[in-house]
Design a protein around this motif. Sequence first.
Motif, mmCIF file in Angstrom:
data_model
loop_
_atom_site.group_PDB
_atom_site.id
_atom_site.type_symbol
_atom_site.label_atom_id
_atom_site.label_comp_id
_atom_site.label_asym_id
_atom_site.label_seq_id
_atom_site.Cartn_x
_atom_site.Cartn_y
_atom_site.Cartn_z
ATOM 1 N N ILE A 1 0.940 -1.277 -0.048
ATOM 2 C CA ILE A 1 -0.027 -0.185 0.160
ATOM 3 C C ILE A 1 0.866 1.286 -0.103
ATOM 4 N N LEU A 2 0.533 2.394 -0.696
ATOM 5 C CA LEU A 2 1.237 3.469 -0.814
ATOM 6 C C LEU A 2 0.179 4.554 -0.668
ATOM 7 N N LEU A 3 0.367 5.473 0.452
ATOM 8 C CA LEU A 3 -0.445 6.748 0.637
ATOM 9 C C LEU A 3 0.278 7.775 -0.482
ATOM 10 N N ARG A 4 -0.477 8.094 -1.530
ATOM 11 C CA ARG A 4 0.100 8.800 -2.725
ATOM 12 C C ARG A 4 -0.166 10.201 -2.190
ATOM 13 N N GLY A 5 -1.232 10.951 -1.538
ATOM 14 C CA GLY A 5 -1.297 11.894 -1.207
ATOM 15 C C GLY A 5 -2.675 12.189 -0.435
ATOM 16 N N PHE A 6 -2.959 13.493 -0.161
ATOM 17 C CA PHE A 6 -4.084 13.833 0.962
ATOM 18 C C PHE A 6 -4.607 15.175 0.726
ATOM 19 N N TYR B 1 -5.482 9.359 -0.375
ATOM 20 C CA TYR B 1 -5.472 9.033 -1.582
ATOM 21 C C TYR B 1 -4.437 7.646 -1.713
ATOM 22 N N TRP B 2 -5.018 6.435 -1.783
ATOM 23 C CA TRP B 2 -4.460 5.094 -1.887
ATOM 24 C C TRP B 2 -4.158 4.603 -2.798
ATOM 25 N N GLU B 3 -2.937 3.752 -2.894
ATOM 26 C CA GLU B 3 -2.663 3.071 -4.169
ATOM 27 C C GLU B 3 -2.083 1.750 -3.492
ATOM 28 N N ALA B 4 -2.513 0.638 -4.369
ATOM 29 C CA ALA B 4 -1.950 -0.742 -4.131
ATOM 30 C C ALA B 4 -1.095 -1.136 -5.417
ATOM 31 N N TRP B 5 0.193 -1.570 -5.004
ATOM 32 C CA TRP B 5 1.029 -1.885 -6.103
ATOM 33 C C TRP B 5 1.035 -3.350 -6.175
ATOM 34 N N GLN B 6 0.292 -4.353 -5.496
ATOM 35 C CA GLN B 6 0.072 -5.478 -5.642
ATOM 36 C C GLN B 6 -1.397 -5.871 -5.098
ATOM 37 N N PRO B 7 -2.088 -7.064 -5.386
ATOM 38 C CA PRO B 7 -3.280 -7.361 -4.742
ATOM 39 C C PRO B 7 -3.239 -7.615 -3.170
ATOM 40 N N LEU B 8 -4.071 -7.195 -2.523
ATOM 41 C CA LEU B 8 -4.233 -7.288 -1.136
ATOM 42 C C LEU B 8 -5.020 -8.486 -0.639
ATOM 43 N N ALA B 9 -4.633 -9.357 0.319
ATOM 44 C CA ALA B 9 -5.456 -10.607 0.693
ATOM 45 C C ALA B 9 -6.418 -10.108 1.982
ATOM 46 N N TRP C 1 -9.065 -3.822 -3.914
ATOM 47 C CA TRP C 1 -7.845 -2.986 -4.399
ATOM 48 C C TRP C 1 -7.157 -3.530 -5.502
ATOM 49 N N LEU C 2 -6.928 -2.800 -6.713
ATOM 50 C CA LEU C 2 -6.149 -3.658 -7.792
ATOM 51 C C LEU C 2 -4.887 -2.530 -8.107
#
Length: 749
Positions: free
Chosen positions: A624-629, A646-654, A688-689
């Motif tokens: 998980i990456l917090l890109r901004g707010f 504003y979150w972003e996932a760089w891989q699928p989360l279980a 999240w994808l």
Amino acid sequence: MERHTELLDRACRRTYPPHLRSYLAIVLPATFTIIPLVIGIAWGAYLDDGAYLSFRHARDLSLGRETLRGLATRTPLYVLVLSLLSEKNIPLPDAGLILSAAGWSVTVAAIYSAGRAIHRRVAAVVSMALLSFNPIIVQFLGTETSWVTASIWLAIAATRKKRWGIQTGLLVLMLCIHFDLNTIAMALFMLILQGVHRRTFPILPGLILAATIIGLGTFAFQAEISLYPELGLAEWQREVRSLTSESEFYWLFLPFVGLGMLAAQPVGLWLGAMGGLGLILTISPTSIAIIVTLALFLTGLGIEQIAEWSAQHNLLRLDRLKSAASLAIIGMLPLTVAQATSMYQRYQLRPVAQQRVEQQAAAWLCTNSRPTAAVFGSDRIGYLADRPTRQWDGGAGTPQDSMTMVENLATDPPDYCISLNSIPWDRLIRTSWFQDHYERLLEFSSAYDSTSPHVIWKYHSSPFDQGEYRALDVRLPDEVRWVGYRYWPDHIEPGKAVHVTLFLQTTQSIGDSVQAAVYITSPHDGATWAHRETVSRRSVLKDWWETRQIIVDQFVLTTTADIPIGAYHLNVSIMTPALTQIVPMYRGDDTSPVDRVTLGNVIVPWQGSLNTVKQANVRLGNGILLRGFDVVDSLPAGDELKVTLYWEAWQPLAEDYVVFVHLMDESGRLIASHDGPPASGRYATSAWLPGDIVQDTHILTLEPDTPGGLYQLKVGMYTWPGLERLPVWNELQEEQPERVIYLQSIVVQ
């Protein structure tokens, strides 16, 4: 029987002078031998559709589009000869016409030679005469069938004469001309006959045939060529009905054939066994030709038996030769009428107008399609258009055949379909799959062509074709299994549609007893944002359902225009026809029923830009990456503090995590907070994808008596129900000991 033949020979020598006998022995066979060639030339290059498959291979080979691997067909030697003729600028339809007609001439000579070899001269002449103008000649013009048949009959003559080397060579030639299970079985049958005659197993011929079969078989296997013709009972019935509809006199062949088998033991039994083998195997042009020529030869034996018996008892009060000749002519008369009637009808029904229409369609394809465009239709159109072709002549077939056709086309749809006027084509066109994927471009017709109009259909992709196929094993009522599904798109804008395809398989006949209900719901509160309880159009009629076949059901779900950002569940339930009750389903072998199956997530993503938000770029956990707010810098006490992350996932989360947002004073005391799943539970982290930006808003309420001053805004995530915070790394990849992200300071006024 040989004694009767000797008596006929003596009578012939007494009746005719030697020079006349020699003249007749040469002229009569030569005349009948030439007749098939004349018929072929008179018929013209109006050939059966099957001939054009060989023509296409031969043309590609002669033009260098294929190497010698292009000979990996069922007809390697025939294709090679055609390619050599094509290199001499001889039109392939004309070359195939002359070559096949010449093959029938050789077959006529071969059947005459076989009759002479077993000392049945009357039978030899009768069968030669019947074959010389039999409708089978025009039925398989342009194909290698005539040369296969000639090879078999020459091999029969060689067997009778005990010329084993010639027999083996002819069998190898037959396999090279046409290689499938029919010719393999015939070669092995002839090899067994050789062993019976020699009273020992023919080792060398057996090794030669085995090497030939293994070599050609390996070649065919590598080229993925099927050697299995169609199963024959239904096709044989159609062939018989077709013949008898042309002339009822064809039934007169049966007593002659039976009498011929009884009169020529053991030769008749051998020939009968060979014919039975062809019947038991499968139907193909080769097996049809073998059966027809065997029937004609046995007919000749039967007529000879009647003639000899009549001559022996002097029923016509003529000498033996004249009696035999008279009865042979009388016996042949109705058979001749039957064949002449068929030949005339087939000549009148030559596909002259049809081929003109097909030439127009092929010319359009040449001009308006790319050279690699795949065509589904007759091989003749594919050859004339010089396009890769998947052959189908639109012939007779059951609804189940149409279902199989839909399955095959759906797997690899051709670019163009060329339909004609037939019931099977009409069945195919009326399926919703065909109408969803093909658009009608134009048609070509002729008032003199019963198959008109020929319609060109062009393929266009359908939303139902998109998306990844996913296997499934769910048991439904009526012995129906749900074996897979596909849906597209998995990301949509509000108000847009999702296309869902369900793949069902039945193990028995079914009724229209259930309906599928497909809907999009929020995992947070169960609210439904799109719902469809009936199929858009079933791809096939339920009467077409056959055991183990795959049935496709398609749905269109249109979301509401106000659907919020989030990840929603795509669910399917099975309901009664009145849509009043949910029917239980069972996953695999599980005995516990379920009322719904979740296919996956449909995501309504955030469509904004990160350029206007405050940057963070802080990593949490393993993906998980917090890109901004986005948050204000100051606010009065008692107001609500709106924090958008504003979150972003760089891989699928279980797992599904909980977000916490804390406002703390300088001493670390908590002033205000908000904990909750992202997007108020509508966008769980497990949905999240990679690449998706998740907008996540949290509201913190400040008490009215909150002292003015500078406060710190911190965020993070933790597991539920373990309450374990995710590790945090800042922009410098330094792990934060408190496992929180410091966003900024907030001034409370």
